[in-house]
Design a protein around this motif. Sequence first.
Motif, PDB file in Angstrom:
ATOM      1  N   MET A   1       6.251  -0.063  -8.459  1.00  0.00           N
ATOM      2  CA  MET A   1       6.452   0.672  -7.223  1.00  0.00           C
ATOM      3  C   MET A   1       6.909   2.089  -7.538  1.00  0.00           C
ATOM      4  O   MET A   1       7.456   2.349  -8.596  1.00  0.00           O
ATOM      5  N   ASP A  24      -2.840  12.092  -7.255  1.00  0.00           N
ATOM      6  CA  ASP A  24      -2.772  10.722  -6.741  1.00  0.00           C
ATOM      7  C   ASP A  24      -2.957  10.663  -5.233  1.00  0.00           C
ATOM      8  O   ASP A  24      -2.871  11.674  -4.546  1.00  0.00           O
ATOM      9  N   THR A  26      -1.247   8.099  -2.428  1.00  0.00           N
ATOM     10  CA  THR A  26      -0.246   7.052  -2.277  1.00  0.00           C
ATOM     11  C   THR A  26      -0.601   6.165  -1.085  1.00  0.00           C
ATOM     12  O   THR A  26      -1.382   6.545  -0.217  1.00  0.00           O
ATOM     13  N   LYS A  28       0.866   2.746   1.675  1.00  0.00           N
ATOM     14  CA  LYS A  28       1.913   1.889   2.231  1.00  0.00           C
ATOM     15  C   LYS A  28       1.294   1.068   3.354  1.00  0.00           C
ATOM     16  O   LYS A  28       0.131   1.262   3.716  1.00  0.00           O
ATOM     17  N   TYR A  67       6.199   5.322   0.552  1.00  0.00           N
ATOM     18  CA  TYR A  67       4.976   4.845  -0.091  1.00  0.00           C
ATOM     19  C   TYR A  67       5.333   3.848  -1.181  1.00  0.00           C
ATOM     20  O   TYR A  67       6.349   3.989  -1.870  1.00  0.00           O
ATOM     21  N   LEU A  68       4.496   2.830  -1.338  1.00  0.00           N
ATOM     22  CA  LEU A  68       4.765   1.754  -2.289  1.00  0.00           C
ATOM     23  C   LEU A  68       4.134   2.000  -3.654  1.00  0.00           C
ATOM     24  O   LEU A  68       4.722   1.706  -4.679  1.00  0.00           O
ATOM     25  N   GLY A  69       2.903   2.500  -3.656  1.00  0.00           N
ATOM     26  CA  GLY A  69       2.181   2.673  -4.907  1.00  0.00           C
ATOM     27  C   GLY A  69       1.221   3.836  -4.814  1.00  0.00           C
ATOM     28  O   GLY A  69       1.151   4.518  -3.791  1.00  0.00           O
ATOM     29  N   SER A  70       0.468   4.042  -5.902  1.00  0.00           N
ATOM     30  CA  SER A  70      -0.473   5.152  -5.920  1.00  0.00           C
ATOM     31  C   SER A  70      -1.692   4.832  -6.777  1.00  0.00           C
ATOM     32  O   SER A  70      -1.619   4.040  -7.718  1.00  0.00           O
ATOM     33  N   ASP A  71      -2.808   5.445  -6.390  1.00  0.00           N
ATOM     34  CA  ASP A  71      -4.025   5.450  -7.184  1.00  0.00           C
ATOM     35  C   ASP A  71      -4.114   6.838  -7.805  1.00  0.00           C
ATOM     36  O   ASP A  71      -4.080   7.846  -7.086  1.00  0.00           O
ATOM     37  N   LYS A 126      -3.006   3.400 -12.059  1.00  0.00           N
ATOM     38  CA  LYS A 126      -2.386   2.968 -10.815  1.00  0.00           C
ATOM     39  C   LYS A 126      -0.919   2.656 -11.017  1.00  0.00           C
ATOM     40  O   LYS A 126      -0.480   2.313 -12.110  1.00  0.00           O
ATOM     41  N   VAL A 127      -0.176   2.774  -9.927  1.00  0.00           N
ATOM     42  CA  VAL A 127       1.218   2.346  -9.881  1.00  0.00           C
ATOM     43  C   VAL A 127       1.291   1.282  -8.800  1.00  0.00           C
ATOM     44  O   VAL A 127       0.901   1.514  -7.660  1.00  0.00           O
ATOM     45  N   ARG A 128       1.761   0.092  -9.167  1.00  0.00           N
ATOM     46  CA  ARG A 128       1.862  -1.015  -8.214  1.00  0.00           C
ATOM     47  C   ARG A 128       3.233  -1.628  -8.283  1.00  0.00           C
ATOM     48  O   ARG A 128       3.888  -1.719  -9.210  1.00  0.00           O
TER      49      ARG A 128
END
Length: 128
Positions: A1, A24, A26, A28, A67-71, A126-128
């Motif tokens: 996250m 990125d 982001t 949510k 925001y939770l994550g990002s591409d 990615k960030v998850r």
Amino acid sequence: MLGVRYRYQAYNCTGVSVTVTVKDITFKFASDGSLTFSAETAHISAVSVSTVSYSNATSVDNSTNKYLGSDITWTAAPGSSATGTVSIYLQRSTDGGTTWPSNGQGEFISGISFSASSTSVTKNAKVR
């Protein structure tokens, strides 16, 4: 996250300067449960990172957007023939951006390896 306060960090472990770009989008969940995306943001925009050094993006205050994550789409473009790896990290601050992890001690996101090449490489992460 992503965290409440975060930034991206690039590390160049090649023998030449490398121009790095990190962008990125982001995401949510909206109040109705649907997936919602931000506009694309350039966190590191064509920054020349010297050999064996770090470059930090400006920190992002995520306390309102949540925001939770990002591409991520990122590019490493060596100035000349490079051998080694360029890496990006996610760093999080728990005190509003005053204290950050030491260089290279954030969360490793992605790396691009070069072997006697000066060809620019673009990669997704990615960030998850």
